[in-house]
Design an enzyme around this catalytic site. Structure first.
Site, PDB file in Angstrom:
ATOM      1  N   CYS A  74      23.785 -29.416 -22.302  1.00 45.52           N
ATOM      2  CA  CYS A  74      23.551 -27.963 -22.352  1.00 45.52           C
ATOM      3  C   CYS A  74      22.332 -27.575 -23.185  1.00 45.52           C
ATOM      4  O   CYS A  74      21.626 -26.608 -22.848  1.00 45.52           O
ATOM      5  CB  CYS A  74      24.798 -27.241 -22.860  1.00 45.52           C
ATOM      6  SG  CYS A  74      25.590 -28.022 -24.266  1.00 45.52           S
ATOM      7  N   ARG A 102      24.554 -27.196 -35.649  1.00 46.77           N
ATOM      8  CA  ARG A 102      25.643 -26.328 -35.145  1.00 46.77           C
ATOM      9  C   ARG A 102      25.630 -25.024 -35.944  1.00 46.77           C
ATOM     10  O   ARG A 102      25.554 -25.052 -37.182  1.00 46.77           O
ATOM     11  CB  ARG A 102      26.980 -27.052 -35.319  1.00 46.77           C
ATOM     12  CG  ARG A 102      28.163 -26.343 -34.707  1.00 46.77           C
ATOM     13  CD  ARG A 102      28.214 -26.436 -33.204  1.00 46.77           C
ATOM     14  NE  ARG A 102      28.739 -27.701 -32.705  1.00 46.77           N
ATOM     15  CZ  ARG A 102      28.659 -28.071 -31.424  1.00 46.77           C
ATOM     16  NH1 ARG A 102      28.083 -27.300 -30.522  1.00 46.77           N
ATOM     17  NH2 ARG A 102      29.154 -29.240 -31.046  1.00 46.77           N
ATOM     18  N   ARG A 124      49.147 -32.225 -19.116  1.00 47.24           N
ATOM     19  CA  ARG A 124      49.606 -31.105 -19.965  1.00 47.24           C
ATOM     20  C   ARG A 124      49.540 -29.773 -19.219  1.00 47.24           C
ATOM     21  O   ARG A 124      50.345 -28.877 -19.457  1.00 47.24           O
ATOM     22  CB  ARG A 124      48.707 -30.975 -21.206  1.00 47.24           C
ATOM     23  CG  ARG A 124      48.788 -32.081 -22.205  1.00 47.24           C
ATOM     24  CD  ARG A 124      47.854 -31.788 -23.381  1.00 47.24           C
ATOM     25  NE  ARG A 124      46.436 -31.834 -23.011  1.00 47.24           N
ATOM     26  CZ  ARG A 124      45.696 -32.924 -22.990  1.00 47.24           C
ATOM     27  NH1 ARG A 124      46.227 -34.069 -23.342  1.00 47.24           N
ATOM     28  NH2 ARG A 124      44.416 -32.906 -22.636  1.00 47.24           N
ATOM     29  N   HIS A 170      23.260 -21.412 -26.837  1.00 49.30           N
ATOM     30  CA  HIS A 170      22.449 -22.326 -27.636  1.00 49.30           C
ATOM     31  C   HIS A 170      21.032 -21.763 -27.747  1.00 49.30           C
ATOM     32  O   HIS A 170      20.568 -21.046 -26.855  1.00 49.30           O
ATOM     33  CB  HIS A 170      22.353 -23.696 -26.960  1.00 49.30           C
ATOM     34  CG  HIS A 170      23.619 -24.491 -26.991  1.00 49.30           C
ATOM     35  ND1 HIS A 170      24.721 -24.156 -27.745  1.00 49.30           N
ATOM     36  CD2 HIS A 170      23.942 -25.640 -26.354  1.00 49.30           C
ATOM     37  CE1 HIS A 170      25.665 -25.070 -27.572  1.00 49.30           C
ATOM     38  NE2 HIS A 170      25.218 -25.979 -26.720  1.00 49.30           N
ATOM     39  N   THR A 191      40.917 -26.009 -16.581  1.00 52.22           N
ATOM     40  CA  THR A 191      41.499 -25.181 -17.648  1.00 52.22           C
ATOM     41  C   THR A 191      40.597 -25.095 -18.875  1.00 52.22           C
ATOM     42  O   THR A 191      40.921 -24.396 -19.835  1.00 52.22           O
ATOM     43  CB  THR A 191      42.859 -25.772 -18.084  1.00 52.22           C
ATOM     44  OG1 THR A 191      42.643 -27.160 -18.390  1.00 52.22           O
ATOM     45  CG2 THR A 191      43.903 -25.649 -17.001  1.00 52.22           C
TER      46      THR A 191
HETATM   47  P1  A2P Z   1      43.728 -29.764 -20.293  1.00 55.26           P
HETATM   48  O1  A2P Z   1      43.534 -28.283 -20.507  1.00 55.26           O
HETATM   49  O2  A2P Z   1      44.920 -30.050 -19.451  1.00 55.26           O
HETATM   50  O3  A2P Z   1      43.662 -30.557 -21.568  1.00 55.26           O
HETATM   51  P2  A2P Z   1      37.145 -28.209 -22.895  1.00 55.26           P
HETATM   52  O4  A2P Z   1      35.783 -28.814 -22.628  1.00 55.26           O
HETATM   53  O5  A2P Z   1      37.125 -26.724 -22.989  1.00 55.26           O
HETATM   54  O6  A2P Z   1      37.837 -28.867 -24.041  1.00 55.26           O
HETATM   55  O7  A2P Z   1      38.030 -28.550 -21.587  1.00 55.26           O
HETATM   56  C1  A2P Z   1      38.292 -29.862 -21.191  1.00 55.26           C
HETATM   57  C2  A2P Z   1      38.918 -29.857 -19.795  1.00 55.26           C
HETATM   58  O8  A2P Z   1      39.079 -31.202 -19.367  1.00 55.26           O
HETATM   59  C3  A2P Z   1      40.282 -29.212 -19.748  1.00 55.26           C
HETATM   60  O9  A2P Z   1      40.477 -28.626 -18.484  1.00 55.26           O
HETATM   61  C4  A2P Z   1      41.197 -30.427 -19.933  1.00 55.26           C
HETATM   62  O10 A2P Z   1      42.492 -30.253 -19.388  1.00 55.26           O
HETATM   63  C5  A2P Z   1      40.466 -31.448 -19.109  1.00 55.26           C
HETATM   64  N1  A2P Z   1      40.780 -32.812 -19.510  1.00 55.26           N
HETATM   65  C6  A2P Z   1      40.575 -33.395 -20.715  1.00 55.26           C
HETATM   66  N2  A2P Z   1      41.018 -34.660 -20.706  1.00 55.26           N
HETATM   67  C7  A2P Z   1      41.528 -34.892 -19.478  1.00 55.26           C
HETATM   68  C8  A2P Z   1      42.141 -36.011 -18.830  1.00 55.26           C
HETATM   69  N3  A2P Z   1      42.312 -37.165 -19.458  1.00 55.26           N
HETATM   70  N4  A2P Z   1      42.538 -35.863 -17.545  1.00 55.26           N
HETATM   71  C9  A2P Z   1      42.356 -34.698 -16.906  1.00 55.26           C
HETATM   72  N5  A2P Z   1      41.781 -33.607 -17.444  1.00 55.26           N
HETATM   73  C10 A2P Z   1      41.380 -33.702 -18.718  1.00 55.26           C
END
Ligand code: A2P
Length: 346
Positions: free
Chosen positions: A130, A248, A39, A255, A11
């Site tokens: 990256c 940043r 979530r 980048h 996600t």
């Molecule tokens: P979720 O959307 O349920 O929070 P980004 O790098 O764009 O912030 O995305 C981080 C990704 O890693 C998202 O899909 C997030 O899911 C997932 N993620 C972050 N922490 C966890 C965790 N503890 N367990 C599983 N997935 C995680």
């Protein structure tokens, strides 16, 4: 054929590109498992004309029957859960920093050091940072021609390097600040108080932030140390001298780096350009910008100039989409090489 492929972090910002690339590149697999935190469990995401229900990483059987797991859910998640996927029989390609400097984990840019994939005793392959990734393609091309001994790099890193939250924070700052754009000229510090800032080290919209990551005792941030340590490992140059500064900038994705590279041999602008031309995954352009290259697979190199003072040094600019070649694309390209290798052995 890879069998079943899990995308962990499906996600997120990189996860979204991973899903899109698996589909667009017709990745040879016969099923996918999309995984995220609790979530997101139950959300439905499209894939090859169907809807796939997101599963929680905490589900005990989430890796059952998975042959390949692509992780992009942060370092602590990878550290804890990548070994679970390996134990369930999957090959893991990890996009976090968790495993990159482990001597038993190859750190691979597919155009630069694909041979490193042959040895992976932990069953895990790491995808580089990256910013480092984008710099590796021109530096490898130039190293092969002139013998790289060191480089000084200043990065211009997009909000998307901090994931979806980084993009969301920049977006949320733009309108309130634009509505008070008189303050942006007269009293910038007052303007900054109008917006929330949590993800980036300072207010990013209409600004440039010269601090990225966590500072160590020597003043360099962990992000800057990645540029040194990962470059040394990928290029197999343990003594490479690197002087990194990470900044940043208010760009959504893409980048860029200004690099001054130093070589064993003398280098001219013309010789450098002919060494860079034709390197896979990279194109030359006059002055490529991150915005113009957002959404493109290739890394773009421009502003190639022999140094004004040192005949063995060269200055150049490089930009690339941090979510694509900088993350999701290289992850999928590694996975494609692993599947090809398995097919060749099979
Ligand atoms: P979720 O959307 O349920 O929070 P980004 O790098 O764009 O912030 O995305 C981080 C990704 O890693 C998202 O899909 C997030 O899911 C997932 N993620 C972050 N922490 C966890 C965790 N503890 N367990 C599983 N997935 C995680």
């Amino acid at each position: 054929m890879a069998g079943r492929v899990a995308v962990v972090g499906a996600t997120g910002a990189v996860g979204e590109d991973l899903r899109r690339l698996l589909e667009a590149r017709d990745f040879p697999c016969d099923g996918v498992v999309f995984v995220a935190s609790e979530r997101s469990a139950g959300r439905r995401l499209p894939f090859r004309g169907r809807e796939v229900t997101v599963r929680a990483l905490t589900d005990r059987d989430v890796f059952d029957g998975v042959d390949l797991a692509l992780f992009s859910a942060g370092a602590s998640t990878s550290r804890e859960h990548a070994p679970r996927a390996v134990a369930a029989g999957a090959m893991v390609v990890d996009n976090s920093s968790a495993w990159r400097m482990d001597p038993d984990v190859p750190l691979v840019v597919t155009e630069v050091n694909p041979h490193a994939l042959a040895r992976r005793p932990k069953g895990i392959v790491a995808n580089p940072n990256c910013t480092t990734m984008v710099a590796m393609l021109p530096l490898k091309a130039l190293h092969d021609a002139f013998g790289l001994v060191g480089f000084t790099a200043t990065s211009f890193q997009a909000a998307g390097g901090a994931g979806q939250q980084g993009i969301d924070e920049l977006e949320a700052q733009v309108e309130p600040l634009f509505a008070h754009r008189d303050l942006l000229r007269r009293d910038g510090a007052a303007a900054m108080k109008l917006v929330e800032q949590r993800v980036h080290a300072d207010v990013l919209a209409f600004n440039v932030v010269p601090l990225l990551g966590t500072e160590g005792d020597d003043g360099y941030t962990d992000e800057e140390m990645k540029l040194q340590n990962e470059s040394r490992k990928i290029l197999d140059l343990p003594d490479l001298r690197v002087a990194p500064t990470c900044v940043r900038v208010p760009v959504m994705v893409g980048h860029a780096l200004q690099v001054r590279a130093e070589f064993e041999d003398p280098v001219t602008t013309a010789n450098a350009i002919s060494s860079l031309e034709g390197f896979p995954g990279m194109v030359l352009d006059r002055a490529p910008t991150p915005l113009a290259w957002a959404g493109r697979d290739e890394v773009a190199v421009g502003r190639v100039r022999a140094d004004l003072g040192d005949p063995r040094a060269l200055n150049f600019w490089v930009t690339g989409d941090n979510l694509l070649k900088g993350a999701a694309l290289n992850t999928v390209q590694i996975a494609e090489l692993l599947v090809e290798g398995a097919a060749a052995r099979g």
